[in-house]
Design a protein around this motif. Structure first.
Motif, mmCIF file in Angstrom:
data_model
loop_
_atom_site.group_PDB
_atom_site.id
_atom_site.type_symbol
_atom_site.label_atom_id
_atom_site.label_comp_id
_atom_site.label_asym_id
_atom_site.label_seq_id
_atom_site.Cartn_x
_atom_site.Cartn_y
_atom_site.Cartn_z
ATOM 1 N N ASP A 39 6.300 5.606 9.868
ATOM 2 C CA ASP A 39 5.926 4.622 10.882
ATOM 3 C C ASP A 39 4.427 4.331 10.820
ATOM 4 O OD1 ASP A 39 6.448 2.883 12.978
ATOM 5 O OD2 ASP A 39 5.868 4.386 14.483
ATOM 6 N N GLY A 40 4.082 3.078 10.587
ATOM 7 C CA GLY A 40 2.684 2.667 10.523
ATOM 8 C C GLY A 40 2.045 2.838 9.155
ATOM 9 N N GLU A 41 2.747 3.438 8.203
ATOM 10 C CA GLU A 41 2.179 3.699 6.874
ATOM 11 C C GLU A 41 2.782 2.808 5.793
ATOM 12 O OE1 GLU A 41 -0.329 5.809 6.589
ATOM 13 O OE2 GLU A 41 -0.169 6.404 8.685
ATOM 14 N N VAL A 42 3.739 1.986 6.143
ATOM 15 C CA VAL A 42 4.461 1.196 5.146
ATOM 16 C C VAL A 42 3.515 0.285 4.366
ATOM 17 C CG1 VAL A 42 6.271 -0.535 4.824
ATOM 18 C CG2 VAL A 42 6.625 1.332 6.425
ATOM 19 N N GLU A 43 2.611 -0.387 5.053
ATOM 20 C CA GLU A 43 1.690 -1.297 4.358
ATOM 21 C C GLU A 43 0.793 -0.540 3.381
ATOM 22 O OE1 GLU A 43 -0.442 -3.929 6.960
ATOM 23 O OE2 GLU A 43 1.369 -4.324 8.133
ATOM 24 N N LYS A 44 0.290 0.621 3.788
ATOM 25 C CA LYS A 44 -0.582 1.415 2.914
ATOM 26 C C LYS A 44 0.183 1.903 1.690
ATOM 27 C CE LYS A 44 -3.425 3.170 6.705
ATOM 28 N NZ LYS A 44 -3.735 4.365 7.489
ATOM 29 N N LEU A 45 1.407 2.370 1.927
ATOM 30 C CA LEU A 45 2.228 2.855 0.812
ATOM 31 C C LEU A 45 2.567 1.735 -0.155
ATOM 32 C CD1 LEU A 45 4.605 5.250 2.744
ATOM 33 C CD2 LEU A 45 2.942 5.917 1.012
ATOM 34 N N THR A 46 2.880 0.573 0.381
ATOM 35 C CA THR A 46 3.197 -0.571 -0.469
ATOM 36 C C THR A 46 1.985 -0.942 -1.305
ATOM 37 O OG1 THR A 46 4.766 -1.354 1.173
ATOM 38 C CG2 THR A 46 4.036 -2.951 -0.472
ATOM 39 N N ARG A 47 0.826 -1.004 -0.688
ATOM 40 C CA ARG A 47 -0.413 -1.347 -1.408
ATOM 41 C C ARG A 47 -0.674 -0.329 -2.511
ATOM 42 N NH1 ARG A 47 -2.265 -5.598 -2.559
ATOM 43 N NH2 ARG A 47 -2.536 -4.708 -4.581
ATOM 44 N N LYS A 48 -0.466 0.969 -2.208
ATOM 45 C CA LYS A 48 -0.688 2.035 -3.193
ATOM 46 C C LYS A 48 0.267 1.873 -4.378
ATOM 47 C CE LYS A 48 -2.289 6.009 -4.680
ATOM 48 N NZ LYS A 48 -3.647 6.166 -5.173
ATOM 49 N N ALA A 49 1.542 1.575 -4.091
ATOM 50 C CA ALA A 49 2.515 1.379 -5.176
ATOM 51 C C ALA A 49 2.114 0.209 -6.056
ATOM 52 C CB ALA A 49 3.912 1.158 -4.600
ATOM 53 N N VAL A 50 1.651 -0.875 -5.452
ATOM 54 C CA VAL A 50 1.219 -2.043 -6.224
ATOM 55 C C VAL A 50 -0.011 -1.691 -7.056
ATOM 56 C CG1 VAL A 50 0.258 -4.373 -6.033
ATOM 57 C CG2 VAL A 50 2.240 -3.721 -4.645
ATOM 58 N N ASP A 51 -0.969 -0.981 -6.453
ATOM 59 C CA ASP A 51 -2.177 -0.580 -7.196
ATOM 60 C C ASP A 51 -1.824 0.316 -8.382
ATOM 61 O OD1 ASP A 51 -3.771 -2.032 -5.469
ATOM 62 O OD2 ASP A 51 -4.330 -0.279 -4.240
ATOM 63 N N MET A 52 -0.909 1.259 -8.169
ATOM 64 C CA MET A 52 -0.488 2.148 -9.259
ATOM 65 C C MET A 52 0.212 1.348 -10.361
ATOM 66 S SD MET A 52 0.856 5.428 -7.041
ATOM 67 C CE MET A 52 1.518 6.325 -8.439
ATOM 68 N N CYS A 64 8.209 -1.674 -7.953
ATOM 69 C CA CYS A 64 7.726 -2.983 -7.494
ATOM 70 C C CYS A 64 8.618 -4.109 -8.008
ATOM 71 C CB CYS A 64 6.279 -3.205 -7.933
ATOM 72 S SG CYS A 64 5.098 -2.142 -7.072
ATOM 73 N N MET A 65 8.988 -4.056 -9.273
ATOM 74 C CA MET A 65 9.820 -5.117 -9.843
ATOM 75 C C MET A 65 11.219 -5.121 -9.227
ATOM 76 S SD MET A 65 7.883 -6.879 -11.630
ATOM 77 C CE MET A 65 9.114 -8.013 -12.199
ATOM 78 N N ASP A 66 11.745 -3.943 -8.920
ATOM 79 C CA ASP A 66 13.059 -3.886 -8.273
ATOM 80 C C ASP A 66 13.026 -4.532 -6.896
ATOM 81 O OD1 ASP A 66 14.278 -2.703 -10.403
ATOM 82 O OD2 ASP A 66 14.273 -0.672 -9.565
#
Length: 143
Positions: A39-52, A64-66
């Motif tokens: 809760d509240g971390e979804v945006e940060k996690l998404t950004r981290k996955a995209v950066d990785m 990300c592609m899936d």
């Protein structure tokens, strides 16, 4: 307490008669715990996955592609199919489907799905013809 529904499982591991299981919409404790943690971390996690992914992490790229373009489960199929007016047209139509698979216009699974639809169409025709013959037979016998 004779009206109470039995709960749990018997000695064989089977649910007792009358046990309806988990109510609709109920979620597992682990799911609730994960949601609370995220809760509240979804945006940060998404950004981290995209950066990785952008840094070359293959697993992150796959994740990300899936999400961007999930694997297609079905697609619109467009190819020329002979007109179907009756069961007598089915061999020609099936040959057209097999030809489209052979040419690569259809995948084998798509061809199989179309052939199954054709078989259902044939069954519907047969059922309709049997019904018409039965009605005529009953009418001729005065029933």
């Amino acid at each position: 307490m004779a009206d109470a529904k039995p709960k749990g499982r018997n000695r064989k591991g089977q649910f007792a008669p009358g046990n309806t299981g988990r109510p609709k919409g109920a979620r597992h404790k682990a799911t609730l715990a994960c949601e609370a943690l995220l809760d509240g971390e979804v945006e940060k996690l998404t950004r981290k996955a995209v950066d990785m992914a952008l840094a070359g992490d293959v697993q992150a790229m796959r994740i990300c592609m899936d999400r961007i373009a999930p694997p297609r489960k079905d697609r619109h199929v467009s190819f020329d199919l002979p007109k179907i007016e009756g069961a007598g047209d089915h061999p020609t139509v099936l040959a057209a489907i097999m030809g489209a698979v052979a040419q690569g216009s259809l995948t084998p699974m798509e061809g199989q799905a179309l052939a199954a639809m054709l078989a259902e169409h044939r069954k519907a025709i047969e059922t309709s013809e049997i019904e018409a013959r039965l009605v005529a037979l009953e009418a001729s016998h005065g029933q």
